[in-house]
Each structure stands twice: as C-alpha cells, then as structure tokens.
Write a protein that holds these residues in place. Sequence first.
Motif, short mmCIF file in Angstrom:
data_model
loop_
_atom_site.label_atom_id
_atom_site.label_comp_id
_atom_site.label_asym_id
_atom_site.label_seq_id
_atom_site.Cartn_x
_atom_site.Cartn_y
_atom_site.Cartn_z
N TYR A 128 0.78 -1.34 0.23
CA TYR A 128 -0.07 -0.02 -0.04
C TYR A 128 0.70 1.20 -0.05
N GLN A 188 0.69 5.79 0.66
CA GLN A 188 -0.31 6.83 1.54
C GLN A 188 -1.37 7.29 0.62
N ASP A 224 -3.92 3.35 0.97
CA ASP A 224 -3.98 2.71 1.79
C ASP A 224 -5.37 2.61 2.75
N ALA A 253 -6.13 0.93 5.16
CA ALA A 253 -5.73 0.64 6.69
C ALA A 253 -6.85 -0.23 7.52
N THR A 254 -7.55 -0.88 6.74
CA THR A 254 -8.34 -1.79 7.46
C THR A 254 -8.04 -2.47 8.59
N ASN A 307 -5.50 -1.90 10.49
CA ASN A 307 -5.11 -0.86 11.46
C ASN A 307 -6.34 -0.24 12.25
N THR A 308 -7.51 -0.19 11.29
CA THR A 308 -8.56 0.43 12.06
C THR A 308 -9.17 -0.66 13.06
N TYR A 351 0.01 -4.05 11.97
CA TYR A 351 -0.72 -3.47 10.85
C TYR A 351 -0.77 -1.99 11.27
N GLY A 352 -0.30 -1.25 10.59
CA GLY A 352 -0.36 0.32 10.60
C GLY A 352 -0.96 0.84 9.52
N ILE A 353 -0.40 2.19 9.40
CA ILE A 353 -0.95 2.92 8.21
C ILE A 353 0.35 3.08 7.22
N ALA A 388 2.12 -1.27 6.79
CA ALA A 388 0.59 -1.34 6.29
C ALA A 388 0.48 -2.69 5.43
#
Length: 448
Positions: free
Chosen positions: A259, A261, A264, A266-267, A269-270, A319-321, A327
Amino acid sequence: MKSYCTLLILSLLLLTSCKEVLEPTPYDIRIDDLALTRAADVPLVRIGLYSAFRSMTSSIVIAGDFTADNIKHNGTFASYQEFGTKQITSTNTDVSDYWGRIYRTVYVANFILERLPAVTGVTEANRKQLTAEARFLRGFANFMGTYTYGDIPLPTTTDQSTNRNIGRTARATVLASVLADYQAALADLPDDSSTGAAYLSKRVVQAALARFYLYQKNWAEAERYATLVINSGKFSLVPDYNTVVIQNFTSESIFEVGYTQNDDPATLNTLFVSRREVIPSDQLVAVLNSAESGARVATITFNVQQQQGNDNGWTVRKYGIAIENNANIVVFRLAEMYLIRAEARAQQGNQIGANGAVADLTILRNRAKASAITVTNQADVLLAIERERQYELAFEGHRWYDLVRTGRAQAVMAAFSPNWNSRYELWPIPQSEILRNPGLQGAQNPGY
C-alpha cells in the motif's frame, strides 16, 4: 451468482458508512472499468487483477485469526462479535465480503484469460506473464475459497448466463484446478520479480505449492518446494523479529500486498488499533509473553490506560498505516517455509539431526531468542510446530486453517470457547448467495 451478476459486473459492493471507513473503494481501478481490447489496456488490467486480489488479503487475516483463538471481540460490530463469541451465521457480513472478494479475483482472472489471446500488439513476454499471473491468482483465490467454505462454485468464464446458476464443486476438483493453475504459472513467470515482493515470480508459486502440498498432506512435495524457496538464496530471515512487525518488504518477504499513502485503506489498523474492534485474546497474550515465544511478543503491545472492563490493554502491532511503513499484508514469507518444511519432515518421521524438523524450528527460535526445543518424539515435535506457527505467524491469517487441516480444531477451540461447534471448521455459504444463485439452494454447509 451475486458475485458475478451484481457485485462483479455492475459495481463494487456498496457498503454501510462504517464499512466505508474500514474498506473504501480501491482508488486505482473499478472492475466495471476494465477493458481489454488493445495493447495499451494491458497495464491497467494488470493493476485491476492485483487490486482484486489485494481486496482478499484482509479477509484472509479475518478468517484465519478471528475464527480461531487469537482474538477476542472488544467493539460494536456484530460480525466481529460473532467471531469473538463463536456464533457465526450465514448472514455475517465478513463471511459474504470474503466470498465476494474471492470471486472478484476469479472474475478478473477469467476476464484476462478470455480476452488477452485476441489482443494484438502485446509482446509474447508480456502476454505470457499476465496470463501466468491471472492463473496463479485465480488458483490462489480458489485455494482459499475451498478451505474456507468447502465445496464452492468453480466458474471459468465471465458469461453471466453460465455463472448465475453454478452449483458447488467438490473440493478435490477445485484443488485439481488450483494445481493446474499453479503449474501453468510456474512455467511462465520469471524466476524473480524485478519489482520485488509486490509482484509474482516463480518463487511465489513455489511457496504456494509448498503450502498447497502441506494442506494436502503430501509431505515429500511440501518439503521439496519449501526447500527450493529456502535454498534459492533470494530471501533471508531478518535478524530482529521486530522488523517483521514494523517494516514492509523485509528481506524474508516472498509476496506481500503493498500500500501507499494514496491508496491505504488501513482496514486492519482500524480494526486492531484505532477502533479496537478486536484485540489479542488473553490466551494468545499469555503464550506470546512466554519464554517459548521469545521476541514474538513484539507482535502485540500493552497500554495500561486501555486496560478496563473486557479490554486486556493489549493491541496488535502488525498493521499500521502506510506512512508508518507497516501497512502491508504478507502472503508468503521465508519463516513460513521453514515451518512448512519442519512439519513435512516431522510427518515423515524426520525429527532430529541436521536435516530434521527440530533444526528448522531452531533457526526460527534462535532468531526469536526463544527457549530451546527439547522434545524429540514425533507427536511432541508436531505440537511444538503447531505452537511455533501460532507465535511466528500470529495475525497473518493462518491459525484457523492450521487447526482445521491438522484435525486439532475441536480440541483447541472447545477449550477456548464453550460456544465452539465443529460446524465452524467451515464458514457458511453466505445466505445472500444462496438466495440469488439457484445452484446453491439447499446446499448450505452442515449446521448453518
């Protein structure tokens, strides 16, 4: 089939407002924008193929970790509550989302395989590569589909009249098609991707074949393909396990979904961090904090301020962004190849010695600064491998599939949850699919 007639042909699935936050429409391409009539269309269609596959990968993590004992529910989403309480239903939105993403990938692959032969002006090298990529990703989608839902439809065309009434196909037939797709891809993909682990190569197919044969209990072939990847010299274990958690595209990555920026979603991560819909289970927290796990505790982190009520204060770090450089979702990495080879060797009665199962486990345990393995008999070594896979591959989508394929799901999961039932060794066929596809009516998995 809804996945072909509505979801795939007309538009991407329209999601609720909460789901739009978690899983927005991909930025790079929509399936109904696909066209393949001239050579200039090939790069965009290739992006569409990888984009369709990419949508599957978060579902793999949800199935592999949420169905098993790695997580507990901590939020408000009903679908995740079903996974947390082990009361999964055929109307679960993540069950239907995963189904749709599998068939989205299959559809785009079939679209390419149907249209590409007639397109003029495409170099033979590009034609062979895209065909191989389509066949591999179709095969991988069907592989995950049959181990998630059991016998599944096996569409090989984009024709609506054919696809709207396809019944379930026996797993053995599905797997035969998977193997044929993998073998075709193996013949035509480059040895190594010039763009790294974000795209397919022969090494990726070899890793997939190692996993394929492991699931098939063909131990000799699983060992052979895992060894081919290990001995290729193209991948190396990072010295510090923490790097696996916090960094994209490490030296041990064979294939991962990347991914930027700009795209992304961020599924994960969320789910894991900002909303904390699901958190590491108390049992997983305990084992990751053990001497047996060693440095693999880096997979999770603790914040005392979050520890209240049902919340144990632990969070998944994996898992981050995109801006945080972690990510991506890993599909295959070198550590799994060592684990596959260890299991295959142990199943063949080869536990100890330089080429034994324990030697492969020791490589990973030394990296993790974990306590040494002292067991030598086959049954104990296999249990050690099961635990090692949980430590090493937590939140990469393996745990439920591992417990089911080894016949250990009932014993492990019944101890984890009083609501566990053997029917959860398969996900249900989504009720929405049964209502829309006459070929699936009366063919629900047992117990649902």
